[in-house]
Each structure stands twice: as structure tokens, then as C-alpha cells.
Design a protein around this motif. Structure first.
Motif, PDB file in Angstrom:
ATOM      1  N   PRO A  32      -2.993 -17.251 -15.667  1.00 41.22           N
ATOM      2  CA  PRO A  32      -3.663 -18.262 -16.467  1.00 41.22           C
ATOM      3  C   PRO A  32      -3.297 -18.027 -18.094  1.00 41.22           C
ATOM      4  O   PRO A  32      -2.957 -18.800 -18.652  1.00 41.22           O
ATOM      5  CB  PRO A  32      -5.046 -18.101 -16.359  1.00 41.22           C
ATOM      6  N   GLU A  33      -2.965 -16.661 -18.283  1.00 42.64           N
ATOM      7  CA  GLU A  33      -2.836 -16.538 -19.860  1.00 42.64           C
ATOM      8  C   GLU A  33      -1.205 -16.820 -20.134  1.00 42.64           C
ATOM      9  O   GLU A  33      -0.980 -17.030 -21.103  1.00 42.64           O
ATOM     10  CB  GLU A  33      -3.245 -15.072 -20.133  1.00 42.64           C
ATOM     11  N   HIS A  34      -0.531 -16.058 -19.275  1.00 41.63           N
ATOM     12  CA  HIS A  34       0.974 -15.951 -19.599  1.00 41.63           C
ATOM     13  C   HIS A  34       1.726 -16.981 -18.879  1.00 41.63           C
ATOM     14  O   HIS A  34       2.769 -17.455 -19.145  1.00 41.63           O
ATOM     15  CB  HIS A  34       1.461 -14.713 -19.110  1.00 41.63           C
ATOM     16  N   GLY A  35       1.198 -17.716 -17.847  1.00 44.48           N
ATOM     17  CA  GLY A  35       1.923 -18.753 -17.215  1.00 44.48           C
ATOM     18  C   GLY A  35       2.782 -18.417 -16.099  1.00 44.48           C
ATOM     19  O   GLY A  35       3.462 -19.348 -15.256  1.00 44.48           O
ATOM     20  N   ASN A  36       3.130 -17.156 -15.849  1.00 44.59           N
ATOM     21  CA  ASN A  36       4.019 -16.566 -14.974  1.00 44.59           C
ATOM     22  C   ASN A  36       3.545 -17.045 -13.486  1.00 44.59           C
ATOM     23  O   ASN A  36       2.355 -16.841 -13.421  1.00 44.59           O
ATOM     24  CB  ASN A  36       4.616 -15.444 -14.938  1.00 44.59           C
ATOM     25  N   VAL A  37       4.340 -17.161 -12.536  1.00 44.41           N
ATOM     26  CA  VAL A  37       3.862 -17.199 -11.200  1.00 44.41           C
ATOM     27  C   VAL A  37       3.516 -15.865 -10.557  1.00 44.41           C
ATOM     28  O   VAL A  37       4.437 -14.824 -10.858  1.00 44.41           O
ATOM     29  CB  VAL A  37       4.949 -17.929 -10.157  1.00 44.41           C
ATOM     30  N   THR A  38       2.208 -15.596 -10.012  1.00 44.63           N
ATOM     31  CA  THR A  38       1.771 -14.313  -9.551  1.00 44.63           C
ATOM     32  C   THR A  38       2.091 -14.341  -8.069  1.00 44.63           C
ATOM     33  O   THR A  38       2.150 -13.188  -7.550  1.00 44.63           O
ATOM     34  CB  THR A  38       0.543 -14.009 -10.122  1.00 44.63           C
ATOM     35  N   ALA A  39       1.768 -15.236  -7.354  1.00 47.02           N
ATOM     36  CA  ALA A  39       1.770 -15.266  -5.723  1.00 47.02           C
ATOM     37  C   ALA A  39       2.266 -16.723  -5.435  1.00 47.02           C
ATOM     38  O   ALA A  39       1.910 -17.742  -5.815  1.00 47.02           O
ATOM     39  CB  ALA A  39       0.539 -14.926  -5.307  1.00 47.02           C
ATOM     40  N   ILE A  40       3.171 -16.411  -4.251  1.00 44.63           N
ATOM     41  CA  ILE A  40       3.677 -17.501  -3.545  1.00 44.63           C
ATOM     42  C   ILE A  40       3.311 -17.559  -2.024  1.00 44.63           C
ATOM     43  O   ILE A  40       3.746 -16.312  -1.404  1.00 44.63           O
ATOM     44  CB  ILE A  40       5.188 -17.582  -3.615  1.00 44.63           C
ATOM     45  N   MET A  41       2.537 -18.190  -1.564  1.00 37.89           N
ATOM     46  CA  MET A  41       1.851 -17.897  -0.265  1.00 37.89           C
ATOM     47  C   MET A  41       1.858 -19.209   0.736  1.00 37.89           C
ATOM     48  O   MET A  41       1.796 -20.374   0.073  1.00 37.89           O
ATOM     49  CB  MET A  41       0.495 -17.308  -0.069  1.00 37.89           C
ATOM     50  N   ASP A  42       1.931 -18.857   1.940  1.00 34.94           N
ATOM     51  CA  ASP A  42       1.813 -20.131   3.013  1.00 34.94           C
ATOM     52  C   ASP A  42       0.527 -20.830   2.778  1.00 34.94           C
ATOM     53  O   ASP A  42      -0.491 -20.356   2.600  1.00 34.94           O
ATOM     54  CB  ASP A  42       1.846 -19.319   4.406  1.00 34.94           C
ATOM     55  N   GLY A  43       0.504 -22.221   2.864  1.00 31.44           N
ATOM     56  CA  GLY A  43      -0.466 -23.007   2.560  1.00 31.44           C
ATOM     57  C   GLY A  43      -1.128 -23.531   3.968  1.00 31.44           C
ATOM     58  O   GLY A  43      -2.249 -24.125   3.940  1.00 31.44           O
ATOM     59  N   GLU A  44      -0.418 -23.314   5.163  1.00 29.52           N
ATOM     60  CA  GLU A  44      -0.784 -23.772   6.287  1.00 29.52           C
ATOM     61  C   GLU A  44      -2.191 -23.212   6.698  1.00 29.52           C
ATOM     62  O   GLU A  44      -3.099 -23.731   7.211  1.00 29.52           O
ATOM     63  CB  GLU A  44       0.050 -23.904   7.366  1.00 29.52           C
ATOM     64  N   ALA A  45      -2.140 -21.823   6.679  1.00 26.59           N
ATOM     65  CA  ALA A  45      -3.265 -21.021   6.929  1.00 26.59           C
ATOM     66  C   ALA A  45      -4.593 -21.586   6.109  1.00 26.59           C
ATOM     67  O   ALA A  45      -5.589 -21.526   6.680  1.00 26.59           O
ATOM     68  CB  ALA A  45      -2.937 -19.669   6.978  1.00 26.59           C
ATOM     69  N   ILE A  46      -4.133 -21.525   4.892  1.00 23.68           N
ATOM     70  CA  ILE A  46      -5.306 -21.743   3.770  1.00 23.68           C
ATOM     71  C   ILE A  46      -5.801 -23.150   4.222  1.00 23.68           C
ATOM     72  O   ILE A  46      -7.171 -23.243   4.139  1.00 23.68           O
ATOM     73  CB  ILE A  46      -4.677 -21.796   2.475  1.00 23.68           C
ATOM     74  N   THR A  47      -4.992 -24.111   4.225  1.00 21.68           N
ATOM     75  CA  THR A  47      -5.387 -25.413   4.474  1.00 21.68           C
ATOM     76  C   THR A  47      -6.261 -25.584   5.891  1.00 21.68           C
ATOM     77  O   THR A  47      -7.418 -26.052   5.832  1.00 21.68           O
ATOM     78  CB  THR A  47      -4.250 -26.583   4.612  1.00 21.68           C
ATOM     79  N   ALA A  48      -5.902 -24.975   6.737  1.00 19.14           N
ATOM     80  CA  ALA A  48      -6.564 -25.062   8.177  1.00 19.14           C
ATOM     81  C   ALA A  48      -8.009 -24.283   7.934  1.00 19.14           C
ATOM     82  O   ALA A  48      -8.973 -24.988   8.217  1.00 19.14           O
ATOM     83  CB  ALA A  48      -5.839 -24.265   9.267  1.00 19.14           C
ATOM     84  N   LYS A  49      -8.026 -23.069   7.175  1.00 20.60           N
ATOM     85  CA  LYS A  49      -9.195 -22.370   7.271  1.00 20.60           C
ATOM     86  C   LYS A  49     -10.259 -23.061   6.109  1.00 20.60           C
ATOM     87  O   LYS A  49     -11.503 -23.036   6.367  1.00 20.60           O
ATOM     88  CB  LYS A  49      -8.948 -20.905   7.031  1.00 20.60           C
TER      89      LYS A  49
END
Ligand SMILES: NC(=O)C1=CN([C@@H]2O[C@H](COP(=O)(O)OP(=O)(O)OC[C@H]3O[C@@H](n4cnc5c(N)ncnc54)[C@H](O)[C@@H]3O)[C@@H](O)[C@H]2O)C=CC1
Ligand SMILES: O=C(O)C1=NCCCC1
Length: 283
Positions: free
Chosen positions: A99-116
């Protein structure tokens, strides 16, 4: 300061995200969201791009949670697939930013997140609104969401059998665009977690059911922009889940209740943060 983002695939996200961790975080963030304090949470209604030629949609779901230091967006596609298609109808990727620097810290699959997270939010609605004696669970649909809902509902509650007529709790998690659940089938006092029909002209529940039930939603803005079941039936929204969690509105357990879920960026944001925290604790 920046470094390379952490990359997490579906298998890792599934392993790292547990319902036990997720449910309290979702309760807390939804309660906070319902206070509408923009210095705490910013979450615009999802932007949706129709891909008419291919019966699909691209949704972008950003969220900023200031106190938790979470800046996140999910990109999700959802398609109306032909029966028997081997492709998932919902596919997603989640990005976490510093949030402070604006860089991407993680890229992750969203299917499992959406399902759970979707199943966990429905389970929270069931905790609040299901009849005191609930023995029969019915899940309509047999896709990704139906499976995750089966997992969390049978983990948290004790049901004896599955059916529509006589069910105490009904989950609708289908790709239907016309009503598939009718008031006349629903036992008075039952709780319905309605997860599908996330477009303004799609339906899962019929008009009578929508108008006679006490209707709860995840977000009032999302529901009035995106839910065909609400817009086309003219049903009134009684409260947000977060407003019940905050104690501002009652859980009318004794009445037939509908929780109309559309999905929220803040739910993805706290889920992704949990996954990254777990991953960091292992490395
Ligand atoms: N509320 C939320 O936060 C979320 C909602 N969704 C929505 O939930 C629904 C289910 O998603 P997935 O499980 O990922 O899809 P899926 O494609 O894996 O499963 C859909 C299921 O619905 C069934 N179905 C399709 N048309 C039907 C009809 N007319 N009558 C009865 N069953 C029908 C299919 O046979 C399949 O079993 C979709 O509408 C999706 O857009 C998905 C993710 C999050
Ligand atoms: O919240 C989500 O993620 C989705 N909601 C409705 C449509 C598919 C994805």
C-alpha cells in the motif's frame, strides 16, 4: 523494498487457506464494511466488461483496507459454458500490492479464493439465519461453488440428508439465468444462500420467494446494481450481513430468509492477505 512478487498457484492457495482462519476475518471485514467509513475501507462496485460474443464477463474487483494495510484487486472471468465443457466457468487471479510503495507483492490463483470465501460467507449467513433446528441441507448445482459450499456446510453444521422440499438450508450455486427455486417448494422459516445469478437480468429465485422472504445481501450497492433476483422481483433489501454482525439489524431466524451473495473485493482481499501471511510464516 520491492523484490519479486510471490507467485502462488491454485494448489498452494488451497493448502494455505483454511475455513477456520477465513471465517473470523470475513466476519470482521464485512462488519467494518457496513459502517461505510471511507477512511477505513474503499471498495467500489465491481466493474464488469461483457464479452457478448463468447457469453462471458470480465470483472475487476479492487479493495483497500487501510488499517489492515491491504491493497488488492481480483480479476475474474465468468462464462456460461456449454454442459460438459472441461473449462471452469469462473477463473480468477488476485494481486496484492504494497500500500505504501505501490509494487505488487503477490500474484495468486483466485479460483480457490473465490470458491472458499464465497462458501465461507454463505456459511456465515447460515450461522445467523438458519432455523434453530436445521437437519436438512439442499445444494442446487454441482460445480465449483457447490463443492466448496458442501465442504464448509458439512464441516460447520450437522445435517442428516439432502433434498429441496423440507430442507432447512438451501444453497443455490448454479449457472441458471431463469428461476430454479420456487416459493412453493420452500419450507417456511428455511434459509437460502443464493450464490449464482450475478447479473441484473439473471435469476435463481422466483418473484414470490424473493418478495416473501427477509432479504439480506453482502453489499447493498452490489445487490442493487447486479442482482436480477432483487432488481426484477422488486424485493426489498432488509440488511447487509455486516449490519447484522454489527448488531444494527436483527437476524430474523424464525422467518424465511434469503442471503443474496454477489461477492466482494474485500472478501478476496482478506483471503489473499491470509494466504500470504501463511506463506511468509513458512519461508
Ligand atoms: N456470489 C459470489 O460471490 C459468486 C458467485 N458465483 C456464481 O455462482 C454460480 C456457480 O458458480 P460455479 O460453481 O463456479 O459454476 P460451475 O459452472 O462450476 O457450476 C454451475 C452449476 O450450475 C448448474 N446449472 C447451470 N444451469 C442450470 C440451471 N438452469 N438449473 C440448474 N442447474 C444449472 C451446472 O450444471 C453446474 O452444476 C455462477 O452463477 C457464478 O457466477 C461464482 C463465484 C462467486
Ligand atoms: O465475486 C466473485 O468473484 C464473482 N461473483 C459473481 C460472478 C463470478 C465471480
Amino acid at each position: 523494498m520491492s523484490g519479486s512478487p510471490v507467485l502462488l498457484n491454485k494448489h498452494e492457495v488451497e493448502r494455505l487457506l483454511s475455513y477456520d482462519d477465513l471465517i473470523p476475518r470475513l466476519e470482521s471485514v464485512m462488519a467494518k464494511f457496513s459502517k461505510r467509513d471511507s477512511s477505513e475501507i474503499i471498495q467500489p462496485v465491481r466493474s464488469v466488461v461483457p464479452i457478448q460474443q463468447h457469453s462471458g464477463f470480465l470483472g475487476v474487483m479492487p479493495a483497500y483496507l487501510a488499517a489492515e494495510g491491504i491493497l488488492c484487486t481480483k480479476m475474474v472471468t465468468f462464462y456460461q459454458r456449454a454442459e460438459g465443457s472441461s473449462l471452469p466457468s469462473t477463473q480468477a487471479t488476485v494481486l496484492l500490492f504494497h500500500p505504501e510503495h505501490g509494487n505488487v507483492t503477490a500474484i495468486m490463483d483466485g479460483e480457490a479464493i473465490t470458491a472458499k470465501r464465497t462458501a465461507a460467507v454463505s456459511a456465515i449467513s447460515a450461522k445467523l439465519f438458519k432455523p434453530a433446528l436445521s437437519e436438512v441441507l439442499c445444494i442446487l448445482g454441482s460445480g465449483q461453488q457447490a463443492r466448496s459450499h458442501y465442504d464448509v456446510f458439512t464441516k460447520l453444521f450437522k445435517f442428516k440428508e439432502e433434498a429441496v422440499i423440507g430442507a432447512d438450508v438451501i444453497v443455490t450455486a448454479t449457472g441458471a439465468s431463469q428461476p430454479i427455486l420456487f416459493a412453493e417448494w420452500v419450507k417456511p422459516g428455511a434459509h437460502i444462500a443464493a450464490v449464482g445469478a450475478c447479473r441484473p437480468d439473471w435469476r435463481e429465485l422466483d418473484d414470490v420467494l424473493m418478495r416473501e422472504a427477509v432479504v439480506y445481501v453482502d453489499s447493498r450497492e452490489g445487490a442493487t446494481a447486479e442482482s436480477g433476483d432483487i432488481i426484477l422481483s422488486g424485493a426489498e433489501v432488509f440488511a447487509e450481513l455486516g449490519e447484522v454482525l454489527n448488531g444494527c439489524f436483527p437476524a430474523q431466524r424464525e422467518k424465511t430468509t434469503v442471503f443474496k451473495s454477489l461477492g466482494m473485493g474485500i472478501q478476496d482481499a482478506v483471503s489473499a492477505k491470509l494466504v500470504l501471511e501463511k506463506w511468509n510464516s513458512e519461508h
